[in-house]
Structures are given as C-alpha cells and as structure tokens.
Motif scaffolding. Structure first.
Motif, mmCIF file in Angstrom:
data_model
loop_
_atom_site.group_PDB
_atom_site.id
_atom_site.type_symbol
_atom_site.label_atom_id
_atom_site.label_comp_id
_atom_site.label_asym_id
_atom_site.label_seq_id
_atom_site.Cartn_x
_atom_site.Cartn_y
_atom_site.Cartn_z
ATOM 1 N N SER A 21 -89.269 33.138 45.640
ATOM 2 C CA SER A 21 -88.907 34.344 44.906
ATOM 3 C C SER A 21 -90.063 35.327 44.880
ATOM 4 N N GLU A 22 -91.277 34.840 44.665
ATOM 5 C CA GLU A 22 -92.445 35.725 44.620
ATOM 6 C C GLU A 22 -92.699 36.369 45.976
ATOM 7 N N ALA A 23 -92.563 35.607 47.030
ATOM 8 C CA ALA A 23 -92.773 36.145 48.371
ATOM 9 C C ALA A 23 -91.732 37.208 48.695
ATOM 10 N N THR A 24 -90.494 36.975 48.291
ATOM 11 C CA THR A 24 -89.420 37.925 48.546
ATOM 12 C C THR A 24 -89.651 39.220 47.782
ATOM 13 N N LYS A 25 -90.115 39.124 46.557
ATOM 14 C CA LYS A 25 -90.337 40.311 45.741
ATOM 15 C C LYS A 25 -91.389 41.233 46.344
ATOM 16 N N LEU A 26 -92.336 40.682 47.080
ATOM 17 C CA LEU A 26 -93.391 41.507 47.652
ATOM 18 C C LEU A 26 -92.958 42.195 48.934
ATOM 19 N N GLU A 27 -91.753 41.929 49.365
ATOM 20 C CA GLU A 27 -91.212 42.653 50.506
ATOM 21 C C GLU A 27 -90.526 43.900 49.965
ATOM 22 N N PHE A 28 -90.975 45.036 50.424
ATOM 23 C CA PHE A 28 -90.445 46.303 49.940
ATOM 24 C C PHE A 28 -89.645 46.969 51.042
ATOM 25 N N SER A 29 -88.571 47.638 50.638
ATOM 26 C CA SER A 29 -87.775 48.369 51.617
ATOM 27 C C SER A 29 -88.533 49.629 52.044
ATOM 28 N N GLU A 30 -88.059 50.239 53.111
ATOM 29 C CA GLU A 30 -88.692 51.472 53.589
ATOM 30 C C GLU A 30 -88.598 52.571 52.534
ATOM 31 N N ASP A 31 -87.471 52.653 51.847
ATOM 32 C CA ASP A 31 -87.305 53.658 50.790
ATOM 33 C C ASP A 31 -88.288 53.423 49.650
ATOM 34 N N GLU A 32 -88.469 52.142 49.266
ATOM 35 C CA GLU A 32 -89.410 51.827 48.199
ATOM 36 C C GLU A 32 -90.833 52.185 48.624
ATOM 37 N N GLU A 33 -91.195 51.861 49.850
ATOM 38 C CA GLU A 33 -92.533 52.198 50.349
ATOM 39 C C GLU A 33 -92.774 53.699 50.304
ATOM 40 N N ILE A 36 -93.222 54.810 46.715
ATOM 41 C CA ILE A 36 -94.525 54.404 46.186
ATOM 42 C C ILE A 36 -95.621 55.333 46.695
ATOM 43 N N ILE A 37 -95.608 55.635 47.968
ATOM 44 C CA ILE A 37 -96.620 56.530 48.546
ATOM 45 C C ILE A 37 -96.543 57.914 47.911
ATOM 46 N N ARG A 38 -95.331 58.443 47.799
ATOM 47 C CA ARG A 38 -95.172 59.781 47.205
ATOM 48 C C ARG A 38 -95.620 59.796 45.750
ATOM 49 N N MET A 39 -95.210 58.775 44.991
ATOM 50 C CA MET A 39 -95.591 58.715 43.586
ATOM 51 C C MET A 39 -97.102 58.528 43.430
ATOM 52 N N ASN A 41 -99.413 59.580 45.407
ATOM 53 C CA ASN A 41 -100.038 60.875 45.684
ATOM 54 C C ASN A 41 -99.905 61.832 44.507
ATOM 55 N N LEU A 42 -98.841 61.680 43.718
ATOM 56 C CA LEU A 42 -98.633 62.548 42.559
ATOM 57 C C LEU A 42 -99.387 62.083 41.315
ATOM 58 N N VAL A 43 -99.335 60.768 41.026
ATOM 59 C CA VAL A 43 -99.841 60.285 39.737
ATOM 60 C C VAL A 43 -101.004 59.306 39.850
ATOM 61 N N GLY A 44 -101.383 58.946 41.068
ATOM 62 C CA GLY A 44 -102.506 58.019 41.241
ATOM 63 C C GLY A 44 -102.118 56.589 40.897
ATOM 64 N N GLU A 45 -103.069 55.853 40.357
ATOM 65 C CA GLU A 45 -102.892 54.425 40.089
ATOM 66 C C GLU A 45 -102.192 54.155 38.760
ATOM 67 N N ARG A 46 -101.193 54.899 38.458
ATOM 68 C CA ARG A 46 -100.404 54.681 37.234
ATOM 69 C C ARG A 46 -99.202 53.822 37.608
ATOM 70 N N TRP A 47 -99.490 52.520 37.809
ATOM 71 C CA TRP A 47 -98.513 51.583 38.370
ATOM 72 C C TRP A 47 -97.261 51.463 37.512
ATOM 73 N N ALA A 48 -97.397 51.492 36.198
ATOM 74 C CA ALA A 48 -96.233 51.374 35.314
ATOM 75 C C ALA A 48 -95.306 52.572 35.492
ATOM 76 N N LEU A 49 -95.887 53.734 35.646
ATOM 77 C CA LEU A 49 -95.091 54.939 35.854
ATOM 78 C C LEU A 49 -94.341 54.860 37.187
ATOM 79 N N ILE A 50 -95.020 54.399 38.219
ATOM 80 C CA ILE A 50 -94.376 54.247 39.528
ATOM 81 C C ILE A 50 -93.291 53.191 39.467
ATOM 82 N N ALA A 51 -93.570 52.059 38.813
ATOM 83 C CA ALA A 51 -92.591 50.976 38.704
ATOM 84 C C ALA A 51 -91.347 51.424 37.935
ATOM 85 N N GLY A 52 -91.520 52.358 37.028
ATOM 86 C CA GLY A 52 -90.385 52.870 36.265
ATOM 87 C C GLY A 52 -89.377 53.608 37.137
#
Length: 74
Positions: A21-33, A36-39, A41-52
């Motif tokens: 399950s952990e290994a699967t969760k770390l696989e991200f779709s192209e849309d998610e990638e 993440i990159i766009r977010m 670039n906008l907000v930096g290392e604000r991981w909780a905001l990006i995860a939201g």
C-alpha cells in the motif's frame, strides 16, 4: 497451537499489505505530478496546502515524493 500459527501468518500478511500500500501511494499520476509542480512553484514547500488540492494524498506523501524526485544534492 493452530491459533498461534494462524495469528502469526495473519501478521505477516498485514505487514505485506502495508508495504504494498505504501509503495502504491508513492506512485503519482501525470496529472498529480503536474499539479504538484505548479503548486510548488506558487506556494513553495507548503506541503499541506498542496495536499489539500489532491484528494487522498497527505502532506507527508507529497513531500516524500518531491524530495525523492526533485531534490538536488549540491
């Protein structure tokens, strides 16, 4: 005796499921990638905001993904 053997095999099965399950969760779709990159670039290392913005993802998963994929060792 049979109960303890059954219990032991159950624990091994659960451990295997968690690792898979952990290994699967770390696989991200192209849309998610892309998101993440766009977010990032906008907000930096604000991981909780990006995860939201990505349903089913935690800030820890996003940060781990980012550091393993995009961190530079300079």
């Amino acid at each position: 005796m049979a109960d303890s053997e059954h219990s032991s095999s159950n624990e091994n099965f659960t451990d295997t499921q968690e690792e898979t399950s952990e290994a699967t969760k770390l696989e991200f779709s192209e849309d998610e990638e892309t998101l993440i990159i766009r977010m990032f670039n906008l907000v930096g290392e604000r991981w909780a905001l990006i995860a939201g913005r990505i349903p089913g993802r935690t800030a820890e998963e996003i940060e781990k993904y980012w550091t393993t994929r995009y961190s530079t060792s300079e």
